[in-house]
Design an enzyme around this catalytic site. Structure first.
Site, short mmCIF file in Angstrom:
data_model
loop_
_atom_site.label_atom_id
_atom_site.label_comp_id
_atom_site.label_asym_id
_atom_site.label_seq_id
_atom_site.Cartn_x
_atom_site.Cartn_y
_atom_site.Cartn_z
N GLU A 15 0.85 -1.19 0.00
CA GLU A 15 0.00 0.00 0.00
C GLU A 15 0.90 1.25 0.00
O GLU A 15 0.68 2.18 -0.77
CB GLU A 15 -0.85 -0.03 1.27
CG GLU A 15 -2.12 0.74 1.22
CD GLU A 15 -2.91 0.57 2.52
OE1 GLU A 15 -2.65 -0.40 3.28
OE2 GLU A 15 -3.76 1.41 2.77
N GLY A 61 -8.28 5.17 7.77
CA GLY A 61 -9.12 5.03 8.95
C GLY A 61 -8.51 4.09 9.97
O GLY A 61 -8.57 4.33 11.17
N ALA A 62 -7.93 3.01 9.49
CA ALA A 62 -7.44 1.99 10.42
C ALA A 62 -5.92 1.82 10.41
O ALA A 62 -5.36 1.26 11.35
CB ALA A 62 -8.11 0.65 10.12
N SER A 63 -5.25 2.26 9.35
CA SER A 63 -3.79 2.14 9.36
C SER A 63 -3.16 3.39 8.75
O SER A 63 -3.83 4.19 8.10
CB SER A 63 -3.33 0.89 8.59
OG SER A 63 -3.47 1.08 7.21
N THR A 64 -1.87 3.54 9.00
CA THR A 64 -1.16 4.69 8.44
C THR A 64 0.16 4.21 7.86
O THR A 64 0.79 3.30 8.40
CB THR A 64 -0.96 5.79 9.51
OG1 THR A 64 -0.43 6.96 8.89
CG2 THR A 64 -0.01 5.37 10.62
N GLN A 65 0.55 4.80 6.74
CA GLN A 65 1.78 4.38 6.05
C GLN A 65 2.77 5.54 5.93
O GLN A 65 2.36 6.67 5.67
CB GLN A 65 1.48 3.89 4.62
CG GLN A 65 0.83 2.53 4.53
CD GLN A 65 -0.64 2.56 4.86
OE1 GLN A 65 -1.11 1.92 5.79
NE2 GLN A 65 -1.39 3.35 4.11
N1 LIG Z 1 -9.77 7.34 -3.27
C1 LIG Z 1 -9.61 7.72 -1.99
C2 LIG Z 1 -9.84 6.81 -0.95
C3 LIG Z 1 -9.67 7.23 0.36
N2 LIG Z 1 -9.28 8.50 0.63
C4 LIG Z 1 -9.14 9.00 2.00
O1 LIG Z 1 -8.66 7.97 2.85
C5 LIG Z 1 -9.19 8.16 4.16
C6 LIG Z 1 -9.94 6.93 4.61
O2 LIG Z 1 -9.06 5.85 4.62
P1 LIG Z 1 -9.54 4.36 4.29
O3 LIG Z 1 -11.02 4.19 4.45
O4 LIG Z 1 -8.99 4.01 2.94
O5 LIG Z 1 -8.85 3.56 5.45
P2 LIG Z 1 -7.66 2.47 5.41
O6 LIG Z 1 -8.29 1.17 5.07
O7 LIG Z 1 -6.68 2.96 4.36
O8 LIG Z 1 -7.10 2.51 6.81
C7 LIG Z 1 -10.08 9.39 4.09
O9 LIG Z 1 -9.31 10.51 4.41
C8 LIG Z 1 -10.45 9.43 2.62
O10 LIG Z 1 -10.80 10.75 2.21
C9 LIG Z 1 -9.05 9.37 -0.43
O11 LIG Z 1 -8.67 10.53 -0.19
N3 LIG Z 1 -9.21 8.97 -1.73
CA LIG Z 2 -6.78 3.83 2.21
#
Ligand SMILES: Nc1ccn([C@@H]2O[C@H](COP(=O)(O)OP(=O)(O)O)[C@@H](O)[C@H]2O)c(=O)n1
Ligand SMILES: [Ca+2]
Length: 456
Positions: free
Chosen positions: A200, A230-234
């Site tokens: 990722e 939302g749940a992880s950071t890279q």
């Molecule tokens: N196409 C996308 C998808 C998510 N995001 C952003 O990613 C964040 C949410 O992360 P996520 O739901 O993908 O969570 P993880 O599964 O990456 O931890 C929010 O700030 C969304 O606005 C984005 O900016 N553009």
């Molecule tokens: Ca994401």
């Protein structure tokens, strides 16, 4: 240390045609013509990736004999689902290769998203898969019928599913796979899976550095990337000093070769350190089993607040410190407990600048630190200033999310105490580079298309 090869010499400069700005909101459609040399580089990239001697998640997708060299005029599509922890998104990309000597062009992207994410359907996998099906129906309209069978569809899930039990995650993936099988599209092997956190970070870093033209030519000044989901950071960057490589745990390093250069990339995904997971950790509610009508209180929330919050299919009751302290100082101490000593701090990043997106971007927009369309450059201390302003005046911000103080404080603490950035470290807040989302999905789509020999 992981090792793979990533491409060969590409010539020319990155050219991007401007196109109209996408409207704000969950549903955006961007139709553009965007000739990009990076596509050529990716073309080489997938070929060479497939020759890597390490077993990678995409290994099976990249037969070594499908390196696209000679092309004729052609339009083709790729469908990539991003099953994130807070939402599921479909990206339908249109590509054109007009002639063998011309570059592949990215013609446009149709984007749509739904909330909540798949992990919210942990106990109802069929219902979760239905959300994917509704998005996939868009692709039926978007892709010409005669190309359905040639258009691959892939879903990669990130941290939300990583946090679920293996059994629940697999049940969801299986249901999604059935939706794909029933669709008229091309379903490659391993089309529905969980994306490893390291990839990722790597895919997002590659996307940003290709788009900013940093991976070709002599004067390469690559930029590090920060993604806060939302749940992880890279965090991903190219270390410049031998000392950094020596001080870094082996599993934080990935080595690859590109444009006759060898890069050793620092990348790590911290599971449970995304913005929403951090809220739960701050509230002391991250251990989902411990929840049972309990009220979680925090000094980062408005004093009189009592409310419910649903995340990952679990309901939480939370509220402010009715009697106790509220404001930036106590909040920062609370948040510090979540972060302190949990993250690796590479010395050399203190003085460099990074591209930051996702929730870094969203919260900076919410507090008028940057413009939604334009993005902007901030210093780490700007987040701290805003956190103080919001946390110490919560009554003034009562129309915003009740978590705004906690979120800004977490971002501040993550950057300073987590990664060890300076107050003056520059952050380039970016949603799009050359009108392409700073997301891992485009990179993943290039890999996919070329591996399948859909591009020539
Ligand atoms: N196409 C996308 C998808 C998510 N995001 C952003 O990613 C964040 C949410 O992360 P996520 O739901 O993908 O969570 P993880 O599964 O990456 O931890 C929010 O700030 C969304 O606005 C984005 O900016 N553009
Ligand atoms: Ca994401």
């Amino acid at each position: 240390m992981e090792h793979f090869l990533l491409g060969r010499r590409a010539t020319g400069a990155l050219i991007a045609d401007p196109y109209s700005a996408a409207p704000r909101g969950p549903s955006r459609m961007a139709a553009s013509r965007l000739p990009i040399l990076l596509a050529v580089a990716f073309s080489s990239l997938s070929c060479i990736l497939s020759h890597s001697n390490r077993e990678m998640w995409f290994q099976d997708l990249f037969p070594p004999n499908t390196c696209p060299i000679n092309a004729k005029a052609n339009t083709f599509y790729g469908i990539m689902f991003d099953a994130g922890s807070t939402g599921t998104r479909i990206h339908i990309y249109t590509f054109v290769q007009k002639s063998p000597e011309k570059l592949i062009e990215l013609e446009g992207e149709i984007f749509e998203s739904v909330k909540p994410g798949l992990s919210a359907y942990a106990d109802q996998p069929e219902k979760g898969a239905e959300t994917v099906k509704r998005l996939l129906d868009m692709a039926i309209d978007a892709v010409p019928r005669h190309l359905w069978k040639k258009t691959p569809v892939v879903l990669k899930a990130t941290a939300g599913l990583r946090l679920l039990s293996e059994e629940k995650a697999q049940a969801l993936l299986l249901e999604v796979r059935e939706v794909f099988e029933e669709s008229p599209f091309l379903v490659p092997e391993d089309s529905v899976s969980i994306l490893d956190g390291s990839y990722e970070g790597i895919l997002a870093w590659i996307t940003v550095n290709f788009l900013t033209g940093q991976l070709s030519g002599q004067n390469q000044h690559t930029v590090g990337t920060l993604d806060l989901g939302g749940a992880s950071t890279q965090i991903t960057f190219l270390p410049r000093f031998e000392e950094t490589l020596k001080q870094t745990p082996g599993d934080f390093l990935t080595s690859f070769e590109m444009f006759n250069s060898t890069y050793k990339l620092y990348t790590h995904s911290y599971l449970g350190f995304g913005l929403k997971a951090a809220r739960l950790a701050t509230l002391g509610a991250l251990d989902m089993e411990a929840v049972g009508g309990q009220m979680f209180r925090s000094s980062c929330l408005p004093k009189q607040l009592e409310a419910e919050w649903h995340f990952g299919g679990v309901k939480y009751q939370y509220g402010g410190n009715k009697q106790g302290e509220t404001g930036f100082k106590p909040c920062y101490l609370e948040v510090l407990k979540v972060i302190k000593g949990k993250l690796h701090q590479p010395d050399e990043i203190r003085g460099s600048s990074f591209y930051a997106f996702s929730y870094y971007y969203d919260r900076a927009v919410d507090t008028n630190l940057i413009d939604y369309e334009e993005g902007g450059v901030l210093e780490v201390r700007d987040f701290e200033r805003k956190a103080k302003e919001v946390c110490d005046n919560m009554e003034r911000y009562n129309s915003a999310s009740p978590f705004l103080c906690m979120d800004l404080t977490y971002i501040t603490a993550l950057l300073k105490e987590g990664f060890g950035f300076r107050d003056s470290t520059l952050l380039q807040l970016t949603k799009k580079v050359n009108n392409i989302e700073t997301s891992w999905t485009l990179g993943a789509t290039f890999h996919l298309l070329q591996s399948l020999g859909i591009t020539y």
